[in-house]
Design a protein around this motif. Structure first.
Motif, short mmCIF file in Angstrom:
data_model
loop_
_atom_site.label_atom_id
_atom_site.label_comp_id
_atom_site.label_asym_id
_atom_site.label_seq_id
_atom_site.Cartn_x
_atom_site.Cartn_y
_atom_site.Cartn_z
N ASP A 8 -16.05 24.09 26.33
CA ASP A 8 -15.96 25.05 27.44
C ASP A 8 -17.04 24.88 28.51
N THR A 9 -18.04 24.03 28.25
CA THR A 9 -19.09 23.89 29.27
C THR A 9 -18.79 22.70 30.18
N PHE A 10 -19.41 22.73 31.36
CA PHE A 10 -19.23 21.65 32.33
C PHE A 10 -19.81 20.35 31.76
N GLU A 11 -20.96 20.48 31.11
CA GLU A 11 -21.58 19.31 30.46
C GLU A 11 -20.64 18.72 29.42
N GLY A 12 -20.03 19.60 28.66
CA GLY A 12 -19.10 19.14 27.63
C GLY A 12 -17.95 18.38 28.24
N PHE A 13 -17.46 18.86 29.36
CA PHE A 13 -16.34 18.20 30.02
C PHE A 13 -16.74 16.82 30.52
N LEU A 14 -17.95 16.73 31.09
CA LEU A 14 -18.41 15.43 31.58
C LEU A 14 -18.62 14.46 30.41
N THR A 15 -19.12 15.00 29.29
CA THR A 15 -19.28 14.16 28.09
C THR A 15 -17.93 13.61 27.65
N LEU A 16 -16.91 14.46 27.76
CA LEU A 16 -15.56 14.05 27.39
C LEU A 16 -15.13 12.81 28.16
N ILE A 17 -15.43 12.82 29.46
CA ILE A 17 -15.05 11.67 30.29
C ILE A 17 -15.79 10.42 29.79
N PHE A 18 -17.06 10.58 29.48
CA PHE A 18 -17.87 9.46 28.98
C PHE A 18 -17.25 8.89 27.71
N ASP A 19 -16.93 9.80 26.77
CA ASP A 19 -16.40 9.37 25.48
C ASP A 19 -15.05 8.66 25.63
N TRP A 20 -14.27 9.13 26.60
CA TRP A 20 -12.97 8.51 26.80
C TRP A 20 -13.13 7.04 27.21
N TYR A 21 -14.06 6.79 28.12
CA TYR A 21 -14.30 5.41 28.53
C TYR A 21 -14.86 4.60 27.38
N ASN A 22 -15.64 5.25 26.54
CA ASN A 22 -16.25 4.59 25.41
C ASN A 22 -15.22 4.21 24.35
N ARG A 23 -14.30 5.12 24.07
CA ARG A 23 -13.37 4.92 22.96
C ARG A 23 -12.04 4.32 23.39
N LYS A 24 -11.76 4.40 24.70
CA LYS A 24 -10.52 3.84 25.27
C LYS A 24 -9.27 4.15 24.45
N PRO A 25 -8.95 5.41 24.27
CA PRO A 25 -7.79 5.76 23.44
C PRO A 25 -6.46 5.78 24.20
N GLY A 26 -6.42 5.34 25.43
CA GLY A 26 -5.19 5.45 26.21
C GLY A 26 -5.06 6.86 26.77
N SER A 27 -3.80 7.31 26.96
CA SER A 27 -3.66 8.62 27.58
C SER A 27 -3.93 9.73 26.56
N ILE A 28 -4.53 10.79 27.04
CA ILE A 28 -4.93 11.90 26.17
C ILE A 28 -4.53 13.21 26.82
N THR A 29 -4.59 14.29 26.04
CA THR A 29 -4.56 15.61 26.67
C THR A 29 -5.94 16.23 26.48
N VAL A 30 -6.30 17.08 27.45
CA VAL A 30 -7.63 17.65 27.49
C VAL A 30 -7.53 19.14 27.22
N SER A 31 -8.43 19.65 26.39
CA SER A 31 -8.40 21.09 26.13
C SER A 31 -9.81 21.60 25.91
N SER A 32 -10.04 22.85 26.29
CA SER A 32 -11.32 23.46 25.96
C SER A 32 -11.17 24.14 24.60
N THR A 33 -12.31 24.41 23.96
CA THR A 33 -12.27 25.02 22.62
C THR A 33 -11.49 26.33 22.66
N LYS A 34 -11.73 27.10 23.72
CA LYS A 34 -11.09 28.41 23.85
C LYS A 34 -9.57 28.29 23.86
#
Lengths: 256, 417
Positions: A8-34
């Protein structure tokens, strides 16, 4: 398709982008914990917020975006809309893809969405700047409850600090249960513990202070007197002053 | 402050001030640098809206409604039998500060009837703004009326504390003004407008050399014309507006539909509804002049001296100039795209930005947020069919009107029974 869940945090969201480039899982869906609901046929990846990763993504985005577009991105994040997170993610990937001036390609659905959502959030912020009503409490502090559609409180801080530099004030978001407190020197985030059963529905008469009541009544007098009955136009009135704001508007409270 | 007296005065003096329609709190740039109260927003803020749909941005009051003049259109005229009242300097300051602290208002709009003489009135107004700025360290917005005939020293000093100053033309033409207010003339308005404008320019050029040059009416000047009280055509009204915009660098001209307040052979009778549609069309024309690059004579001329109440002036212009259309969204320049009905300044800029990335197609144009139902008769996109239908102006007008009919019930509509 994997589901990426951030905290739910902005930092968390930016980390998500980082991890996606790191793990390269193809297309994903994005969700907040809430907003996260486990799904039977999708794997879930829980992002662990990491401020170093977040800063790297933020720096990368800011390098490729104008100040306005960076703010639009942040505003879209504050909208807290599930589809907003998806579009933001798409927007970030599009910006990182290396296209020059990507932010102004309004023909791209993510760019257009971020632009339009940011406008809605900015409009809500502006509504708050206009429709917040302070009441002075007995100890001299000015208090304003709000229930904004989007999480605009972070955007309001500077405006009210500059404006009310010589008075202590609190603006409290009753939907998200946190507030801003200005103590004449600095701003703080606060959470208040309202007891169960505290009446938040009607603007509570916080103080029996004579002056507070007097100015509220004078303001209502003014509001009525400045109206021109021959031009009565309730449709326009409601369009400009949507009903959802009436709850906390001093001038829309019926006399008792 | 005594509540009952303050309340009574507030009701009388707000009621008397409300026919001045200027409500803008924009253009101010005062920053809260002294840890005082208030900070101006360049765009202004509307803090509330009354039941007539108009915005409430400033505490708009008269200092007093005592007046030595007897203008037929004015509630506060000498011969009118109404309650009179006058605020003290302290009362105005206290109301302003306390309303501002509660975020009710953006600032003060202070006007006044003329009591005793112009200088005496202007001096009182000046005392209030000085107290607000110097003693209360108030940085909010102040709109102050320039009192015609006041001495230049007073006006100049007031300009140092006010954000905006204004004087109303009242009637669009000199002849019209003479019929309802024989004691007044446009010349009395032009002189102080010119005086303040000259000082604004002078201070601005000084500021280029000396950064610490004080502010002088930073939000500029405005004026107001009453519409529908005297028989001027829309052309006459807009020609006057255009002339004043150019001659005095006005920030705004306001058009105030006349609300009959008493029976007078010179004026529309009581019960005549204020010309709200006409007022709206005038504002649209004003916008076309200021932001869309239209000249007055393109919209109004001797063959079309009045605006069409049914359709907006931009559409009306487009229908008279069909040879300009269709405009190709992918190649036309900005100025031409701005002239397409249904496309505003924001969308026009977006179109220019977006088409750098490839030719725009119809669905993209629709998503950009333009009024496509209106614009579609006037534009071509990358995927528009090569030969589009050649509609006549009357047909387009009919299509657009009938598609928007559910929104607006025409008052001219006859009932069957």
């Amino acid at each position: 398709m994997e589901i990426y869940v951030f905290d739910d945090t902005f930092e968390g969201f930016l980390t998500l982008i980082f991890d996606w480039y790191n793990r390269k899982p193809g297309s994903i869906t994005v969700s907040s914990t809430k907003q996260y609901h486990p799904q039977a046929f999708s794997q879930t990846y829980f992002v662990v917020t990491d401020s170093e990763k977040a800063t790297r993504v933020a720096t990368g985005l800011r390098k490729r975006l104008s100040k306005e577009a960076w703010r639009a991105l942040y505003c879209t994040f504050l909208s807290e809309r599930p589809e907003g997170y998806e579009h933001l993610f798409g927007f970030a990937v599009y910006v990182f893809s290396g296209i020059v001036q990507a932010e102004s390609n309004y023909g791209n659905e993510h760019v257009l969405f971020v632009h339009q959502m940011a406008r809605k959030v900015e409009r809500e912020k502006h509504h708050m700047e206009a429709f917040i009503r302070f009441q002075q409490t007995q100890d001299g502090m000015y208090y304003a409850p709000i229930e904004p559609k989007y999480n605009v409180l972070p955007l309001l801080a500077g405006h009210f600090r500059d404006r009310y530099a010589d008075q202590a004030w609190v603006i409290y978001d009753h939907v998200r249960r946190y507030g801003l407190y200005y103590d004449l020197h600095s701003l703080q985030l606060i959470t208040l513990d309202f007891q169960q059963g505290t009446n938040l529905e009607t603007p509570a008469r916080i103080s029996e202070d004579y002056h507070e009541e007097m100015y509220q009544l004078l303001w209502k007098d003014y509001f009525r007197s400045t109206n021109i009955p021959a031009r009565r136009n309730l449709k326009l009135h409601v369009r400009n002053l949507p009903r959802r704001f009436w709850k906390y508007l001093t001038e829309k409270q019926v006399f008792d | 402050m005594n509540f009952n007296r303050a309340s009574e005065k507030l009701q009388i003096l707000a009621d008397a001030a409300k026919y001045d329609v200027s409500c803008a709190s924009s253009g101010g740039n005062r920053k809260n640098t002294n840890k005082g109260l208030g900070d101006s927003k360049a765009n202004g803020i509307c803090h509330s809206f009354t039941e007539d749909g108009r915005c409430v941005s400033l505490l708009k009051i008269l200092l007093t409604n005592h007046c030595i003049y007897d203008c037929a259109f004015c509630v506060s005229r000498k011969s009118n039998d109404i309650q009179r009242a006058a605020f003290t300097v302290e009362e105005v300051v206290e109301l302003t500060i306390n309303f501002y602290r509660r975020n009710y208002i953006e600032g003060l709009f202070l006007s006044s009837g003329i009591f005793k003489n112009a200088d005496y009135t202007m001096e009182r107004l000046l005392r209030i703004v000085k107290k607000l700025r110097l003693e209360e360290r108030f940085n909010g917005y102040i709109h102050l009326k320039t009192i015609p005939g006041a001495s230049e020293e007073l006006i100049q000093e007031a300009g140092l504390y006010a954000d905006r100053m204004s004087i109303n033309l009242e009637m669009p033409t000199e002849a019209g003004l003479k019929t309802v207010a024989p004691e007044k003339s446009h010349e009395d308005v032009k002189k102080p407008l010119h005086f303040v404008n000259q000082h604004i320019q002078a201070y601005n050029s000084d500021r280029k050399l000396v950064l610490s040059t004080p502010k002088f009416v930073p939000a500029g000047q405005s004026t107001q014309m009453v519409v529908g009280a005297t028989p001027e055509s829309d052309l006459e009204i807009m020609a006057t507006a255009d002339q004043f915009y150019k001659a005095y660098n006005l920030k705004r001209v306001y058009y105030s539909g006349y609300v009959p307040i008493r029976q007078d052979s010179l004026l529309p009778s009581i019960g005549t509804p204020p010309p709200m549609v006409r007022e709206n069309r005038l504002y649209q024309t004003d916008w076309l002049m200021r932001f869309y690059g239209f000249r007055v004579d393109e919209i109004l001329d001797d063959t079309h001296p009045n605006l069409d109440p049914e359709i907006d002036p931009k559409l009306s212009w487009a229908l008279r100039n069909l040879h300009v259309f269709p405009v190709d969204i992918n190649t036309a320049d900005y100025q031409l795209i701005l002239r397409v009905p249904g496309i505003g300044v924001g969308s026009a800029k977006k179109i220019i930005a977006a088409r750098q990335f490839g030719k725009l197609r119809t669905y993209q144009l629709q998503n950009l947020g333009i009024a496509y139902n209106r614009a579609k008769y006037f534009v071509r996109c990358a995927d528009s069919p090569f030969a589009s239908k050649d509609w006549q102006a009357t047909q387009i007008r009919h299509f657009i009107l009938s598609s928007s009919q559910h929104k607006r019930q025409s008052p001219q509509q006859l009932t069957l029974f």
